[in-house]
Write an enzyme that holds these catalytic residues in place. Sequence first.
Site, PDB file in Angstrom:
ATOM      1  N   PRO A 130       0.823  -1.215   0.000  1.00  0.00           N
ATOM      2  CA  PRO A 130       0.000   0.000   0.000  1.00  0.00           C
ATOM      3  C   PRO A 130       0.852   1.259   0.000  1.00  0.00           C
ATOM      4  O   PRO A 130       1.792   1.387   0.786  1.00  0.00           O
ATOM      5  CB  PRO A 130      -0.811  -0.133   1.297  1.00  0.00           C
ATOM      6  N   CYS A 131       0.500   2.191  -0.898  1.00  0.00           N
ATOM      7  CA  CYS A 131       1.384   3.328  -1.139  1.00  0.00           C
ATOM      8  C   CYS A 131       0.843   4.652  -0.628  1.00  0.00           C
ATOM      9  O   CYS A 131       1.509   5.671  -0.749  1.00  0.00           O
ATOM     10  CB  CYS A 131       1.662   3.450  -2.639  1.00  0.00           C
ATOM     11  N   GLN A 132      -0.369   4.669  -0.065  1.00  0.00           N
ATOM     12  CA  GLN A 132      -0.946   5.958   0.324  1.00  0.00           C
ATOM     13  C   GLN A 132      -0.057   6.727   1.290  1.00  0.00           C
ATOM     14  O   GLN A 132      -0.004   7.957   1.261  1.00  0.00           O
ATOM     15  CB  GLN A 132      -2.329   5.741   0.956  1.00  0.00           C
TER      16      GLN A 132
ATOM     17  N   ASN B 260       5.623   0.994  -6.750  1.00  0.00           N
ATOM     18  CA  ASN B 260       5.078   1.889  -5.732  1.00  0.00           C
ATOM     19  C   ASN B 260       5.150   3.323  -6.240  1.00  0.00           C
ATOM     20  O   ASN B 260       5.619   3.572  -7.355  1.00  0.00           O
ATOM     21  CB  ASN B 260       5.842   1.732  -4.410  1.00  0.00           C
TER      22      ASN B 260
END
Length: 477
Positions: free
Chosen positions: A81-83, A124
Site C-alpha cells: 500500500p502506497c498511500q 510503488n
Amino acid sequence: MTYNAIDLFSGCGGMTEGLIRAGFHVIAAVEIDNYAAETYRANHAQHGVTLFETDIRQLESNRISELLNGEPLHLLAGCPPCQGFSSLRKKNKRRSSKDPRNSLILEYYRMVEELRPICIMLENVPGIENYTLFKRVFSQLKKLGYNPQYKVVNVADYGVPQRRKRLVMTGSLLGSITVPDGNSELRTVRDYIGNIESVEETTDPVHRRYPRHSDSVMERIRLTPVNGGSRRDLPDTYTLECHRKEGVGFNDVYGRLRWDDVSSTITGGCLNPSKGRFLHPEENRCITAREAALLQTFRRDYVFPNDIPLTNLALMIGNALPPVFCAAQSSNIRQRLDEVFMADIYDSDKRSEIMKKVKSKNTEPELFVRKLLTKLGYRYRLSTKELDCRPDIVFPSRKKVIFINGCFWHGHNCNRGHLPETNREFWTNKIQHNFERDQRNYEECIKKGWQYLVIWQCDIKISKSESLTKQLINFLQ
C-alpha cells in the site's frame, strides 16, 4: 516455458492481469480488502490462482510455498500500500512515516527472504525511495544477492493513457535486471473510451455507475468548456471560497479530460470531480466506473461488483496497477528468464554457473526444521570441516547430519517432484545431475563414519509437525 509468479498486495488484480498477459503462471495472490478480493476472485478463479484473503502479516510463507509443488518460484511481484508515501499525503502535511501501512514493505521483504524467488519486482509511488524502510529493504536485498535496481517512470510511456509516475524495482539471483525505458506510442483518452456506448444505452451496470450532483454543481459542470476546460475557466462568481485562498493547489478539480491527450492520474477519487480532473471530455458528467477502469487499461469485460458503494468502487479502481504497464515490466523479466532457462541460449557450463546462485541455503524448509530442533532442545551447527559435502544441519558430537532436500530439485518421487512439460530434456539432465551428487554426498558420510537423515520438502508442513518431530527424535537418540 511456463514461469511461476506470486502477486502480493494484489488489489483487484491489475498486477495479475499484467503477469498473465506477459505469459506468467500466477500461482497465488494475497489481498486483505474484501471488495478487492471479491473482484479478484471473479476474474481469476478460473485461472487456478489461490487467493489468500488475509492480513499478510499473519500469513506464513510455507502456505504459499506448498502451492508450488516443489517447482521454483520465478517471480515474486508486489505493490505494498502506497498511500502513506504519496505526494498528496505530504501536501496535506501528513507524515508518511506515521502511516501504519508503510511497514508492510517489510512483509514483502520477509516473503522474498523466505520464499527466495529467482526474480523480484516491486512497484510503488516515487515517494517511497526516500523512506527509511525502503532503503533498508533495498540494502538487504543486495545482501541476499538480488542485485536490485529501481527507476521512476511514467506509465504513459508504456502505452497507458494516463499521466502516472511509478517507482519500479527489479532484482534477480541471475544478475541485475534493468527497468526498461518506455517507448510505446502515446495512447489517449479517445483511444480507450472514445467509442464506448452512452450511459443511457449501455447494458453494462459498471458503466452506469457515476455520481449524481446537485443543481448548483451541475451548473458548474455545464459551464466548464469541453475537451480540457477547468474551474479557472468559470466566471468568478462560481469560484468556491476554499479556492480563493493564496497558494491553493488542486487546479484540476472539476476539470474535463482532453480527448487527444492522456488522462490525469486515475486515483481513488476518480468518480468524484471535486477530487481531480475527472469530468468527461464533452458530456456533462463525471467519468463512469467503467471508463475509469478502461483508462487504467483493464479489459472491457473485467468484472467489478455492482452492489458496493461508489466510493469503494472508485478506491478499488484507482488503487489498482494498470495491467498494460505491469505486462511491460513483467515481459522484461520474462525475457531475462528466457535467456537463462531456454536451452539454446547458454551452454551447460554457463547455465550451471548461473543456477548455483539460486537459493540453496536458509530456505524456508530449513528454517522450519531448525526452529523445530531448537524447540526440542537440540543444539546444532550449519557446517563442519570434517565433511566435503555440505549438509544442512550438523550435530558434531553425535556425528550425525541432516540433508533437507527440495522435492523438485532433488528428484523426489512425489507430486512435487514432477518435471515441467516444457524443456523436459534440460530438466531431466539437471535433476539427474543433482541426484548423482546427492548419492556421492551420502557415500562420503558413510565412509567417514557419519550417520545421515534425508528430510524431503513434502514432509515439512505444519500438518506433519508431529510425525516430523518423531522422525527427528528417533534419528538423534
